[in-house]
Design a protein around this motif. Structure first.
Motif, PDB file in Angstrom:
ATOM      1  N   THR A 183       0.858  -1.183   0.000  1.00 22.71           N
ATOM      2  CA  THR A 183       0.000   0.000   0.000  1.00 22.71           C
ATOM      3  C   THR A 183       0.892   1.229   0.000  1.00 22.71           C
ATOM      4  O   THR A 183       1.477   1.573   1.019  1.00 22.71           O
ATOM      5  N   ASN A 184       1.032   1.863  -1.165  1.00 22.80           N
ATOM      6  CA  ASN A 184       2.068   2.892  -1.345  1.00 22.80           C
ATOM      7  C   ASN A 184       3.430   2.343  -0.945  1.00 22.80           C
ATOM      8  O   ASN A 184       4.255   3.042  -0.359  1.00 22.80           O
ATOM      9  N   GLY A 185       3.636   1.062  -1.252  1.00 25.11           N
ATOM     10  CA  GLY A 185       4.916   0.427  -0.978  1.00 25.11           C
ATOM     11  C   GLY A 185       5.060  -0.160   0.402  1.00 25.11           C
ATOM     12  O   GLY A 185       6.049  -0.813   0.705  1.00 25.11           O
ATOM     13  N   VAL A 186       4.065   0.059   1.262  1.00 24.91           N
ATOM     14  CA  VAL A 186       4.114  -0.435   2.637  1.00 24.91           C
ATOM     15  C   VAL A 186       3.401  -1.790   2.707  1.00 24.91           C
ATOM     16  O   VAL A 186       2.236  -1.899   2.312  1.00 24.91           O
ATOM     17  N   ILE A 222      13.025  -7.095  -6.638  1.00 25.97           N
ATOM     18  CA  ILE A 222      12.529  -7.702  -5.403  1.00 25.97           C
ATOM     19  C   ILE A 222      12.370  -6.644  -4.323  1.00 25.97           C
ATOM     20  O   ILE A 222      13.308  -5.915  -3.999  1.00 25.97           O
ATOM     21  N   MET A 223      11.166  -6.563  -3.755  1.00 25.46           N
ATOM     22  CA  MET A 223      10.858  -5.595  -2.710  1.00 25.46           C
ATOM     23  C   MET A 223      10.201  -6.303  -1.535  1.00 25.46           C
ATOM     24  O   MET A 223       9.477  -7.278  -1.719  1.00 25.46           O
ATOM     25  N   THR A 224      10.447  -5.801  -0.342  1.00 24.99           N
ATOM     26  CA  THR A 224       9.896  -6.427   0.863  1.00 24.99           C
ATOM     27  C   THR A 224       8.671  -5.707   1.398  1.00 24.99           C
ATOM     28  O   THR A 224       7.908  -6.264   2.181  1.00 24.99           O
ATOM     29  N   GLY A 225       8.497  -4.446   1.012  1.00 22.55           N
ATOM     30  CA  GLY A 225       7.404  -3.651   1.566  1.00 22.55           C
ATOM     31  C   GLY A 225       7.746  -3.039   2.911  1.00 22.55           C
ATOM     32  O   GLY A 225       6.880  -2.510   3.604  1.00 22.55           O
ATOM     33  N   HIS A 226       9.023  -3.086   3.287  1.00 18.35           N
ATOM     34  CA  HIS A 226       9.488  -2.490   4.541  1.00 18.35           C
ATOM     35  C   HIS A 226      10.215  -1.196   4.205  1.00 18.35           C
ATOM     36  O   HIS A 226      11.304  -1.206   3.638  1.00 18.35           O
ATOM     37  N   ILE A 227       9.602  -0.083   4.549  1.00 15.79           N
ATOM     38  CA  ILE A 227      10.071   1.230   4.128  1.00 15.79           C
ATOM     39  C   ILE A 227      11.330   1.648   4.897  1.00 15.79           C
ATOM     40  O   ILE A 227      11.411   1.524   6.111  1.00 15.79           O
ATOM     41  N   ALA A 244      12.380   1.838  -4.947  1.00 12.17           N
ATOM     42  CA  ALA A 244      10.920   1.751  -4.895  1.00 12.17           C
ATOM     43  C   ALA A 244      10.382   3.049  -4.297  1.00 12.17           C
ATOM     44  O   ALA A 244      10.766   3.430  -3.193  1.00 12.17           O
ATOM     45  N   ILE A 245       9.519   3.727  -5.032  1.00 15.69           N
ATOM     46  CA  ILE A 245       8.902   4.977  -4.588  1.00 15.69           C
ATOM     47  C   ILE A 245       7.401   4.760  -4.478  1.00 15.69           C
ATOM     48  O   ILE A 245       6.731   4.501  -5.484  1.00 15.69           O
ATOM     49  N   ASP A 246       6.875   4.850  -3.272  1.00 19.69           N
ATOM     50  CA  ASP A 246       5.455   4.573  -3.034  1.00 19.69           C
ATOM     51  C   ASP A 246       5.043   3.242  -3.675  1.00 19.69           C
ATOM     52  O   ASP A 246       3.961   3.114  -4.250  1.00 19.69           O
ATOM     53  N   GLU A 288      11.939   2.555  -0.466  1.00 21.56           N
ATOM     54  CA  GLU A 288      12.577   1.291  -0.089  1.00 21.56           C
ATOM     55  C   GLU A 288      13.772   1.085  -0.999  1.00 21.56           C
ATOM     56  O   GLU A 288      13.627   0.978  -2.217  1.00 21.56           O
ATOM     57  N   VAL A 289      14.976   1.071  -0.425  1.00 18.10           N
ATOM     58  CA  VAL A 289      16.184   0.896  -1.231  1.00 18.10           C
ATOM     59  C   VAL A 289      16.342  -0.578  -1.605  1.00 18.10           C
ATOM     60  O   VAL A 289      15.676  -1.458  -1.046  1.00 18.10           O
ATOM     61  N   ASP A 290      17.220  -0.828  -2.551  1.00 18.44           N
ATOM     62  CA  ASP A 290      17.476  -2.198  -3.002  1.00 18.44           C
ATOM     63  C   ASP A 290      18.057  -3.006  -1.850  1.00 18.44           C
ATOM     64  O   ASP A 290      19.106  -2.668  -1.299  1.00 18.44           O
TER      65      ASP A 290
END
Length: 223
Positions: free
Chosen positions: A43-46, A97-102, A139-141, A181-183
């Motif tokens: 949700t917006n990256g979260v 690959i993203m975790t959703g942890h901002i 990752a932006i939002d 969220e950075v790589d």
């Protein structure tokens, strides 16, 4: 895990504060097709956990840490929200690959056009900039993007018309805050190498143990 390829833009239906926590209700359609209690939704990256849902919306609790460190606290009624379901083993990895942890928040300081593309510049902390490189991923939002340029306290990205139109990023204006969220690979490499500012010597981990991975090793491997 997520890919940063936004599936749809939902709308903030309600936001109720519960002490330092919040209960967020989001209206959506596509991501509700196979939704289950306990599912993860970016949700917006979260990364948020679905605690309730109906045919038109889902509800999630937002922990105090998430309230403090993301832009979800700034949402207003009918605010657009980038949404993505967790990836499945058969899903194409179109982003990264993203975790959703901002990791932190950035602030847009410049917006300009380059032909049909949009180029945004964001101000960030030096702590985040250490993980950013030209042509690297960010990752932006919740949107997977490629970094154009990066310096000590800022970085820039470009948006093609499709991304600007299919996510909330096309509506951003100067002064707006975004979730970053950075790589995650950059953070693991830093951990393995050992941070000089923490340990005072290259090649040591945060626990003070000698790491087998050094800059020399990486150069020998062609990195």
């Amino acid at each position: 895990m997520f890919t940063g390829i936004v599936e749809e833009v939902g709308k903030m239906k309600s936001l109720k504060k519960q002490g330092e926590m919040m209960k967020l209700k989001v209206s959506a359609s596509k991501i509700l097709e196979d939704i289950q209690l306990g599912d993860s939704i970016a949700t917006n990256g979260v990364c948020l956990t679905v605690t309730d849902f109906d045919k038109n919306s889902f509800t999630a609790d937002v922990m105090p840490e998430t309230v403090r460190k993301t832009n979800l606290r700034n949402l207003k009624p009918d605010s657009g929200i980038n949404l993505e379901r967790a990836m499945t083993p058969s899903k194409r990895l179109g982003g990264h690959i993203m975790t959703g942890h901002i990791d932190g928040i950035g602030t847009m300081v410049d917006k300009k056009k380059d032909e049909k593309a949009l180029v945004y510049t964001f101000k960030i902390s030096e702590l985040l900039s250490r993980y950013m490189v030209q042509k690297g991923s960010i990752a932006i939002d919740g949107v997977s993007l490629t970094i154009i340029d990066a310096e000590n306290d800022w970085f820039s990205i470009g948006l093609i018309p499709h991304t600007a139109g299919e996510t909330i990023l096309g509506e951003l204006k100067e002064g707006d805050e975004v979730n970053l969220e950075v790589d995650i690979i950059a953070k693991y490499v830093e951990k393995l190498l050992g941070r000089e500012d923490n340990e005072g010597a290259e090649g040591y981990t945060n626990e003070g143990q000698k790491s087998k991975l050094t800059l020399e090793n990486l150069r020998e491997l062609g990195y």
